[in-house]
Design a protein around this motif. Sequence first.
Motif, PDB file in Angstrom:
ATOM      1  N   SER A 118      -7.466   8.395  -2.122  1.00  0.00           N
ATOM      2  CA  SER A 118      -6.879   8.882  -0.763  1.00  0.00           C
ATOM      3  C   SER A 118      -8.150   8.784   0.400  1.00  0.00           C
ATOM      4  CB  SER A 118      -6.517  10.274  -0.853  1.00  0.00           C
ATOM      5  OG  SER A 118      -7.272  11.174  -1.482  1.00  0.00           O
ATOM      6  N   GLY A 119      -9.244   8.556  -0.447  1.00  0.00           N
ATOM      7  CA  GLY A 119     -10.285   8.381   0.785  1.00  0.00           C
ATOM      8  C   GLY A 119     -10.159   6.993   1.455  1.00  0.00           C
ATOM      9  N   ARG A 120      -9.672   5.926   0.684  1.00  0.00           N
ATOM     10  CA  ARG A 120      -9.509   4.569   1.404  1.00  0.00           C
ATOM     11  C   ARG A 120      -7.996   4.441   2.047  1.00  0.00           C
ATOM     12  NH1 ARG A 120     -14.701   4.607   1.255  1.00  0.00           N
ATOM     13  NH2 ARG A 120     -15.633   3.979  -0.612  1.00  0.00           N
ATOM     14  N   TYR A 121      -7.043   5.072   1.252  1.00  0.00           N
ATOM     15  CA  TYR A 121      -5.591   4.673   1.517  1.00  0.00           C
ATOM     16  C   TYR A 121      -4.764   5.811   2.038  1.00  0.00           C
ATOM     17  CZ  TYR A 121      -7.285   0.312  -0.829  1.00  0.00           C
ATOM     18  OH  TYR A 121      -8.119  -0.566  -1.226  1.00  0.00           O
ATOM     19  N   PRO A 122      -3.550   5.663   2.738  1.00  0.00           N
ATOM     20  CA  PRO A 122      -2.724   6.740   2.753  1.00  0.00           C
ATOM     21  C   PRO A 122      -2.474   7.398   1.639  1.00  0.00           C
ATOM     22  CG  PRO A 122      -2.195   4.971   4.118  1.00  0.00           C
ATOM     23  CD  PRO A 122      -3.036   4.375   3.327  1.00  0.00           C
ATOM     24  N   GLU A 123      -2.384   8.696   1.686  1.00  0.00           N
ATOM     25  CA  GLU A 123      -2.401   9.368   0.056  1.00  0.00           C
ATOM     26  C   GLU A 123      -1.078   9.322  -0.327  1.00  0.00           C
ATOM     27  OE1 GLU A 123      -1.491  14.112   1.623  1.00  0.00           O
ATOM     28  OE2 GLU A 123      -3.691  13.229   1.365  1.00  0.00           O
ATOM     29  N   GLN A 124      -1.018   9.179  -1.599  1.00  0.00           N
ATOM     30  CA  GLN A 124       0.281   9.242  -2.314  1.00  0.00           C
ATOM     31  C   GLN A 124       1.226   8.141  -1.893  1.00  0.00           C
ATOM     32  OE1 GLN A 124       1.279  13.144  -3.977  1.00  0.00           O
ATOM     33  NE2 GLN A 124       0.321  14.218  -2.172  1.00  0.00           N
ATOM     34  N   THR A 125       0.700   6.956  -1.728  1.00  0.00           N
ATOM     35  CA  THR A 125       1.547   5.903  -1.814  1.00  0.00           C
ATOM     36  C   THR A 125       1.265   5.069  -2.819  1.00  0.00           C
ATOM     37  OG1 THR A 125      -0.269   4.856  -0.301  1.00  0.00           O
ATOM     38  CG2 THR A 125       1.440   5.898   0.764  1.00  0.00           C
ATOM     39  N   ARG A 126       2.102   4.114  -2.901  1.00  0.00           N
ATOM     40  CA  ARG A 126       1.956   3.109  -4.144  1.00  0.00           C
ATOM     41  C   ARG A 126       0.492   2.371  -3.992  1.00  0.00           C
ATOM     42  NH1 ARG A 126       4.627   0.244  -7.816  1.00  0.00           N
ATOM     43  NH2 ARG A 126       6.607   1.732  -7.296  1.00  0.00           N
ATOM     44  N   ILE A 127      -0.203   1.978  -3.020  1.00  0.00           N
ATOM     45  CA  ILE A 127      -1.277   1.204  -2.862  1.00  0.00           C
ATOM     46  C   ILE A 127      -2.559   2.038  -3.175  1.00  0.00           C
ATOM     47  CG2 ILE A 127      -1.618   1.695  -0.270  1.00  0.00           C
ATOM     48  CD1 ILE A 127      -2.950  -1.001  -0.229  1.00  0.00           C
ATOM     49  N   ALA A 128      -2.379   3.655  -2.695  1.00  0.00           N
ATOM     50  CA  ALA A 128      -3.403   4.517  -3.234  1.00  0.00           C
ATOM     51  C   ALA A 128      -3.559   4.471  -4.615  1.00  0.00           C
ATOM     52  CB  ALA A 128      -3.156   5.588  -2.460  1.00  0.00           C
ATOM     53  N   TYR A 129      -2.309   4.795  -5.391  1.00  0.00           N
ATOM     54  CA  TYR A 129      -2.234   5.097  -6.737  1.00  0.00           C
ATOM     55  C   TYR A 129      -2.934   3.679  -7.502  1.00  0.00           C
ATOM     56  CZ  TYR A 129      -0.335   9.592  -6.133  1.00  0.00           C
ATOM     57  OH  TYR A 129      -0.058  10.849  -5.735  1.00  0.00           O
ATOM     58  N   GLU A 130      -2.478   2.546  -7.113  1.00  0.00           N
ATOM     59  CA  GLU A 130      -2.726   1.491  -7.861  1.00  0.00           C
ATOM     60  C   GLU A 130      -4.126   1.203  -7.646  1.00  0.00           C
ATOM     61  OE1 GLU A 130       1.546  -1.037  -8.012  1.00  0.00           O
ATOM     62  OE2 GLU A 130       0.049  -1.568  -6.257  1.00  0.00           O
ATOM     63  N   ALA A 131      -4.796   1.426  -6.402  1.00  0.00           N
ATOM     64  CA  ALA A 131      -6.055   1.108  -6.364  1.00  0.00           C
ATOM     65  C   ALA A 131      -6.951   2.087  -7.131  1.00  0.00           C
ATOM     66  CB  ALA A 131      -6.336   1.433  -4.739  1.00  0.00           C
ATOM     67  N   ALA A 132      -6.557   3.383  -7.155  1.00  0.00           N
ATOM     68  CA  ALA A 132      -7.260   4.518  -8.001  1.00  0.00           C
ATOM     69  C   ALA A 132      -7.362   3.957  -9.635  1.00  0.00           C
ATOM     70  CB  ALA A 132      -6.395   5.806  -7.870  1.00  0.00           C
ATOM     71  N   ALA A 133      -6.254   3.474  -9.758  1.00  0.00           N
ATOM     72  CA  ALA A 133      -6.081   3.067 -11.419  1.00  0.00           C
ATOM     73  C   ALA A 133      -7.106   1.910 -11.612  1.00  0.00           C
ATOM     74  CB  ALA A 133      -4.896   2.810 -11.814  1.00  0.00           C
ATOM     75  N   ASP A 134      -7.092   0.969 -10.535  1.00  0.00           N
ATOM     76  CA  ASP A 134      -7.754  -0.376 -10.754  1.00  0.00           C
ATOM     77  C   ASP A 134      -9.536   0.170 -10.651  1.00  0.00           C
ATOM     78  OD1 ASP A 134      -5.856  -1.918 -11.011  1.00  0.00           O
ATOM     79  OD2 ASP A 134      -5.432  -2.410  -8.853  1.00  0.00           O
ATOM     80  N   ALA A 135      -9.742   0.994  -9.812  1.00  0.00           N
ATOM     81  CA  ALA A 135     -11.234   1.619  -9.737  1.00  0.00           C
ATOM     82  C   ALA A 135     -11.930   2.291 -10.951  1.00  0.00           C
ATOM     83  CB  ALA A 135     -11.214   2.472  -8.439  1.00  0.00           C
ATOM     84  N   LEU A 184      13.332   8.969   3.197  1.00  0.00           N
ATOM     85  CA  LEU A 184      11.876   9.018   3.268  1.00  0.00           C
ATOM     86  C   LEU A 184      11.321   7.629   2.699  1.00  0.00           C
ATOM     87  CD1 LEU A 184      11.505  12.515   1.768  1.00  0.00           C
ATOM     88  CD2 LEU A 184      10.756  12.004   3.861  1.00  0.00           C
ATOM     89  N   ASN A 185      11.770   7.245   1.788  1.00  0.00           N
ATOM     90  CA  ASN A 185      11.384   6.083   1.227  1.00  0.00           C
ATOM     91  C   ASN A 185      11.814   4.707   2.031  1.00  0.00           C
ATOM     92  OD1 ASN A 185      11.986   3.411  -0.955  1.00  0.00           O
ATOM     93  ND2 ASN A 185      10.082   4.640  -1.565  1.00  0.00           N
ATOM     94  N   THR A 186      12.834   4.719   2.912  1.00  0.00           N
ATOM     95  CA  THR A 186      12.946   3.732   3.888  1.00  0.00           C
ATOM     96  C   THR A 186      12.431   3.595   5.159  1.00  0.00           C
ATOM     97  OG1 THR A 186      14.987   3.344   2.575  1.00  0.00           O
ATOM     98  CG2 THR A 186      14.961   2.309   4.697  1.00  0.00           C
ATOM     99  N   HIS A 187      12.369   4.750   5.504  1.00  0.00           N
ATOM    100  CA  HIS A 187      11.991   4.883   7.040  1.00  0.00           C
ATOM    101  C   HIS A 187      10.370   5.359   7.478  1.00  0.00           C
ATOM    102  CE1 HIS A 187      16.216   3.717   8.389  1.00  0.00           C
ATOM    103  NE2 HIS A 187      16.495   4.709   7.318  1.00  0.00           N
ATOM    104  N   ILE A 188      10.281   6.589   6.327  1.00  0.00           N
ATOM    105  CA  ILE A 188       9.040   7.064   6.587  1.00  0.00           C
ATOM    106  C   ILE A 188       7.748   6.672   5.919  1.00  0.00           C
ATOM    107  CG2 ILE A 188       7.761   9.394   6.850  1.00  0.00           C
ATOM    108  CD1 ILE A 188      10.275   9.083   8.523  1.00  0.00           C
ATOM    109  N   LYS A 189       6.808   6.349   6.785  1.00  0.00           N
ATOM    110  CA  LYS A 189       5.317   5.616   6.066  1.00  0.00           C
ATOM    111  C   LYS A 189       4.348   6.685   5.956  1.00  0.00           C
ATOM    112  CE  LYS A 189       7.902   2.103   5.948  1.00  0.00           C
ATOM    113  NZ  LYS A 189       8.483   1.397   4.835  1.00  0.00           N
ATOM    114  N   GLY A 190       3.371   6.507   5.021  1.00  0.00           N
ATOM    115  CA  GLY A 190       2.203   7.680   4.889  1.00  0.00           C
ATOM    116  C   GLY A 190       1.119   7.153   5.703  1.00  0.00           C
ATOM    117  N   THR A 191       0.004   8.140   6.083  1.00  0.00           N
ATOM    118  CA  THR A 191      -1.002   8.112   7.041  1.00  0.00           C
ATOM    119  C   THR A 191      -2.102   8.789   6.129  1.00  0.00           C
ATOM    120  OG1 THR A 191      -0.699   9.879   8.448  1.00  0.00           O
ATOM    121  CG2 THR A 191       0.282   7.919   9.170  1.00  0.00           C
TER     122      THR A 191
END
Length: 457
Positions: free
Chosen positions: A61-78, A184-191
């Motif tokens: 969450s320090g680099r990507y919108p928290e609790q989104t797919r990209i944030a979790y995948e990046a954390a695992a990769d790191a 939520l999944n279709t219309h709302i995006k994280g920040t």
Amino acid sequence: MEHFFSFASLKPTKIAVALAVVLGVSACASSDKLASEQSTKPKYLTLDGKAPQIIAHRGFSGRYPEQTRIAYEAAADAGADMLEMDMHMTKDCQLVARHNAWLSDSTNIAEVAKTNADFAARKRTTPGVLVNVGYDAAKFGGPAKLLTDKLDPKDPKSVLKPLVVDGEDHTNDWSISDFTLAELNTHIKGTILDNKADRPTEHNGKHAIISAQEVIDIAVAKSKQLGRTIPVYAESKNPHWNNTQAVANGCLGENPFEEAIVMLLFNNQLNSNDAPIYIQSFDPQSLKLLRENGMKAKGVQLFDGDSVDYQTGKVINVTKDAQTFVTGRPYSWTLAGNPKTFADMQTPEALAEIAKYADGIGPWKTQVLAHKVSPFVKGAALKDVNTLEDTGLVANAHKAGLVVHTFTMRSEPSRLAGVFGGDPVKEYLAYMNIGVDGIFTDFTDHGVQAVKAFNKQ
């Protein structure tokens, strides 16, 4: 005297002396004695003797919108050891990964509402009502009245009009319980949420809100891809509020929120004490309800706090405003008229009681290492903290058989105590040196770096 140490640059015997000084412990023992003692101790002071775990707080969450797919995948990769998420219930009774019940602070709902009249109309504008607290506020402190969303105690659906969460007013915002998971999944995006001015924003509004099930699926997929087990660390968030909202929305069960969490465990074959998952909550009632509903997975009792008295190092729980109800004590205690605070949960006797329904504790980091300014100067702030003192919480929890996962490490200079000299790795090392079992962090890379530096000691 100010104490600034670079733990990573010191040899093991010197670390013991340096840490002793930083923590306010006697450092009179000879280095030979310290070296002798260290040679007979396990490498790690964690409960199981293994390396401390780096817990990706809401993903990377320090680099990507928290609790989104990209944030979790990046954390695992790191290199994260575990992926943490908060859970709320949607209008259609599904568990969704979000930190807050209100949406405007970490999603693009306000932008979406500009062109979506239906969503715009769902903003909650009805104020809550004040009721008397059930304890003597004059004696125990804090406000004498509590804001509630129960406009009509006889009508359970009345809670769907205001947006009051655990005594905290969020009028003129959108409630997560007014949207289906699909919406939520279709219309709302994280920040980005925390430290917005300091963190990257290029991913804001581009990544969907995801379900709790999707977070588990990400952990499973990344475990296979990376060849290591990556557990999920999920929080039962605002359980009283989620249950009353869920009942009002027609979700089945006496406690729909906890029942949905237990079902999530069963559906993913995670309902055992050795399963790769932790369920955490600030509210002991929720953890106990989970047990009553059949949860066998590991549970963690969280401790919160409002602020710190830098003269004494003590965490402040009782405030003059609604934060008393939010960070002062479990909300179920407030509703029951119990004036005790999270501080009362940290005694050896209380820890023994927690061990009856939980496997660990999750304290705020200042409850583990007291942050002090010595000599004290009026107006001192976090940047002035020059002394850390071991509160004994880790040792006492370990004696009770409880693991200790402390929160939350953030790398921005404004989030670091002055004693660390602007180096986030030093903060991790201070906690690792007293045996914490895991550390929540917004910056997975810095946590992994700290473990490597700790191993070199």
